[in-house]
Design an enzyme around this catalytic site. Sequence first.
Site, short mmCIF file in Angstrom:
data_model
loop_
_atom_site.label_atom_id
_atom_site.label_comp_id
_atom_site.label_asym_id
_atom_site.label_seq_id
_atom_site.Cartn_x
_atom_site.Cartn_y
_atom_site.Cartn_z
N GLY A 137 -63.85 39.43 43.91
CA GLY A 137 -65.15 39.36 44.10
C GLY A 137 -65.96 39.18 43.09
O GLY A 137 -66.90 38.44 42.87
N ALA A 138 -65.78 40.21 42.25
CA ALA A 138 -66.77 40.18 41.01
C ALA A 138 -65.90 40.91 40.00
O ALA A 138 -65.01 41.87 40.06
CB ALA A 138 -67.96 40.67 41.15
N GLU B 189 -70.68 46.39 40.53
CA GLU B 189 -70.39 46.15 39.27
C GLU B 189 -71.44 46.97 38.12
O GLU B 189 -70.93 46.92 37.21
CB GLU B 189 -70.52 44.61 39.03
CG GLU B 189 -69.38 43.82 39.94
CD GLU B 189 -68.15 44.20 40.06
OE1 GLU B 189 -67.63 44.81 39.19
OE2 GLU B 189 -67.35 44.06 41.18
N GLU C 134 -63.02 52.54 40.46
CA GLU C 134 -63.26 51.71 41.78
C GLU C 134 -63.93 52.84 43.07
O GLU C 134 -64.86 52.56 43.46
CB GLU C 134 -61.96 51.21 42.12
CG GLU C 134 -61.54 50.09 41.17
CD GLU C 134 -62.59 49.10 40.89
OE1 GLU C 134 -63.59 49.05 41.49
OE2 GLU C 134 -62.45 48.52 39.71
N ASN D 203 -67.15 43.05 33.55
CA ASN D 203 -67.03 43.01 31.90
C ASN D 203 -68.23 43.44 31.67
O ASN D 203 -69.36 43.08 32.10
CB ASN D 203 -66.93 41.37 31.74
CG ASN D 203 -65.93 40.76 32.44
OD1 ASN D 203 -64.92 41.22 32.50
ND2 ASN D 203 -66.32 39.75 33.17
N1 BES Z 1 -62.90 45.71 38.90
C1 BES Z 1 -63.02 44.88 39.83
C2 BES Z 1 -62.68 43.60 39.80
C3 BES Z 1 -61.11 43.47 39.81
C4 BES Z 1 -60.38 43.53 41.15
C5 BES Z 1 -60.27 43.13 38.68
C6 BES Z 1 -58.86 43.38 41.26
C7 BES Z 1 -58.83 43.02 38.99
C8 BES Z 1 -58.28 43.19 40.16
C9 BES Z 1 -64.35 44.86 40.56
O1 BES Z 1 -65.11 45.78 40.19
C10 BES Z 1 -64.49 45.16 42.02
O2 BES Z 1 -64.25 46.18 42.37
N2 BES Z 1 -64.70 44.12 42.65
C11 BES Z 1 -64.73 43.94 43.98
C12 BES Z 1 -66.01 43.92 44.91
C13 BES Z 1 -66.65 45.29 44.92
C14 BES Z 1 -68.12 45.23 45.78
C15 BES Z 1 -65.87 45.98 46.10
C16 BES Z 1 -63.98 42.58 44.48
O3 BES Z 1 -63.51 41.99 43.71
O4 BES Z 1 -63.61 42.74 45.63
ZN ZN Z 2 -64.88 47.70 40.88
#
Ligand code: BES
Ligand code: ZN
Length: 888
Positions: free
Chosen positions: A280-281, A317, A339, A284
């Site tokens: 989703g995001a 993020e 997370e 970085n």
């Molecule tokens: N660090 C994650 C992105 C990520 C996810 C990197 C899986 C590698 C593998 C990011 O901070 C994240 O958690 N994104 C979520 C959105 C959030 C609002 C729960 C996502 O990608 O769904």
């Molecule tokens: Zn995250």
Amino acid sequence: MAENQSLDQFKAQPRLPKFANPRRYDLKLKPDLVSCKFSGSVSITIDVVSETRFLVLNAAELEIDRASIVYRSAAAADSAKEVRPSDVHVVEEDEVVVLEFGEAVAVGEGVLGIGYEGTLNDKMKGFYRSVYELNGEKRNMAVTQFEPADARRCFPCWDEPAAKATFKITLEVPSEVLALSNMPVIQENHNGHLKTISFQESPIMSTYLVAMVVGLFDYVEGQTTDGIKVRVYCQVGKANQGKLALDVAVKTLDLYKLYFATPYPLPKLDMIAIPDFAAGAMENYGLVTYRETALLFDDQHSAAANKQRVATVVAHELAHQWFGNLVTMEWWTHLWLNEGFATWVSYLAVDSIFPEWKVWTQFLDETTDGLRLDGLAESHPIEVEIKHAREIDEIFDAISYRKGASVIRMLQSYLGPAIFQCGSQLTDVVKSLASYIKKYAYSNAKTEDLWGVLEEGSGEPVQELMNSWTKQKGYPVISVKVEGHRLEFEQSQFLSSGDRGDGQWIVPITLCSGSYDARKNFLLQKKLETLDIADLVGNQKKWIKLNVDQTGFYRVKYDDDLAARLRSAIEANDLSAADRFGILDDSFALSMAGKLSLSSLLRLMSAYGREVEYTVLSNLITVSYKVARIAADAATELADDIKQFFINLFQSPAEKLGWEPRKGESHLDAMLRGEILAALAVFGHDGTRSEGVKRFRAFLDDRNTPLLPPDTRKAAYVAVMQTVSSSDKWGYESLLRIYRESDLGQEKTRILSSLTSCPDPAIVREGLDFLLSSEVRSQDAVFGVAAVSKEGCETAWKWLQENWDHIVKTYGSGFLITRFISAVVSPFSSHEKAAEVEQFFANRSKASIERTLKQSLERVHINTNWVQSIRQEKSLAEVLKQLVSGKY
Ligand code: BES
Ligand code: ZN
């Protein structure tokens, strides 16, 4: 030491050997956006900490042209020398490169230089290309996605979160494009049609947070009260769509500075929408990348749910900029620290900016998803051992995020008063977080480090309490019985299969009785406990609710007497929304596990006839979808009555909401309207279907018609798809037309998640095939797979098998492939089907899908048991008839 080293000892190791630590990377990259190749050179300043003939670092899919090390040998300490490795071994399987030297490299500082070539891949990880349109022409952009372990696909490095170093990045790119990285640009030199851009050197940080983006964009800009420049980069011509995210980002940064008592650590923050993006995001450092749907908001065509998504993702993020980026987990075992915390903190921020969204009630969606996954025997502990990089992807799951966030909430409600009321009144937990951030800034931390700080701050045995929640999988169900004014509690591990697990927890029990002022709480440490509540209830038979406001990560099973009192309390509207949610959710889970009859569950659901709260109704809808599916599997003759029962349940709230927004209505009503109308359409309510089709026609004539605002579009699409069949494809084709014409991600997603909801399997098949066509970005296909109708499940399974090779080719190296498996496999409800699935995957499984496959198969067995227990419920048909006729 150096004499005994051999190449083999570096293979199949979870972590790199510790001969040397990187201190600084000087990285130069030259991406070619036409040929999609890149060349790179990196100089890594390292500390050699033990004499070694081998230097072992990560690299994958890179062609190494040259390597050398400059260092001062022990013999000639005053003069540096350059030595080339005698051998360069590439161990592809482990994604490492081993540089072997003829003589041992001495302890002390060295500079390792490596030149190499690579490809901008199409896999949405490492250094990859994404495609966008500019003036009707397709263009490539170059983007990075390094978490968890793909920086190694862009440059050779010590690709582990604890190997923090500084990064000095230089990019050589075509002169007309924009190049972004973690830090601001300090110099730009033009030479012909190329330019060289150097970025300021970063503070020390982990490799997975390094980022670069090269392409053409527009932006909007704002500033925090500290003067940090914040920009949101969008497609050219769409800068307006970035305004919401910008506003949220600026406010959020100010809030986090307060919460963490530490200013935002970098000179600028850029956020950018990437058209092809797997997650989703991604947080970085200083350059946060997003899917378009998680960053952009269109006033005309985005829905309230889209708005909330943007705000939540941005808040999440940005929380990482402290929690993750400044303080980083020591190893992936502690991923949940990143997370789980970012998830929890994002609610603090969103609640502060948008109090009317009541996100702490919506938080229960997180908790219930965590409980759902953790009710499987194939779940895993929050702290999970990671033995290979390929296993990391699969733990970005509901355990790390949702159970993680939920146990923090449980701890915070145990330690302190309610979440803070206003920005200046920080709870003790938030204060402890600030000292944790300060203590471990620019460094790494483990789970126990956090508990240590919280223990110190609170004087409570946090470590002991929390170990029972993070080191073992699962959670307890508390069975409670009433005997006069005594309550008996028993804890046992809850498993959706109905089996009894043998876990035991330290459970913060809260309860209230008759009113929210009459409360008690205690820690349940043993299996059994009794409690006298005469002071709360006297001789009266008042309702008693455990897990007050659902802040605990456990389920409760009440005896019949207590359950009946609670049902009346729901009808009398005596309980908080969170508690109404919890009673429903626990009952649903208990029913699935064979611990509560479906009749009792349905009777309970009928008590929600006057429900108005978004989160509660939304869960009621989710539960009804699942119940309708399982009941149809159990006995086809029940299907129509069940649907009618749900139609009756949802009709009156739906009528109140109507199809169009009322002036000044709440955000939550706007979200609810779409969900409830879609449910009525799926359950076959004629009025909703025909109204949906009618409004869809109006929308086809005019994309700005007030008859179909964004919040109800998905419901109308679903309604339309219920009417489509092989002999009448008008609705399907009209939806495809809108899909092709729209350039808004959220619109496309709405359509993809409606196309396959058709009851005609032939149409489902067409929809599924469309998902794999070149018209759908590979990031989006899963939306369609997850939306397949009950009638289309078998078709989806066939489709998955027929297209498996293609799916592996496109998705095999990322985590999206797991979503295909869980979406297609989990809905089944027979042991035979499970066996068939198992057989298909017998020689097709691999490390990155193994866990998901096992979990999905377990769900099939759970569904099967559930179906069997429903079939044994003799009085169900009768109860259902009475419920439908309103006799209960
Ligand atoms: N660090 C994650 C992105 C990520 C996810 C990197 C899986 C590698 C593998 C990011 O901070 C994240 O958690 N994104 C979520 C959105 C959030 C609002 C729960 C996502 O990608 O769904
Ligand atoms: Zn995250």
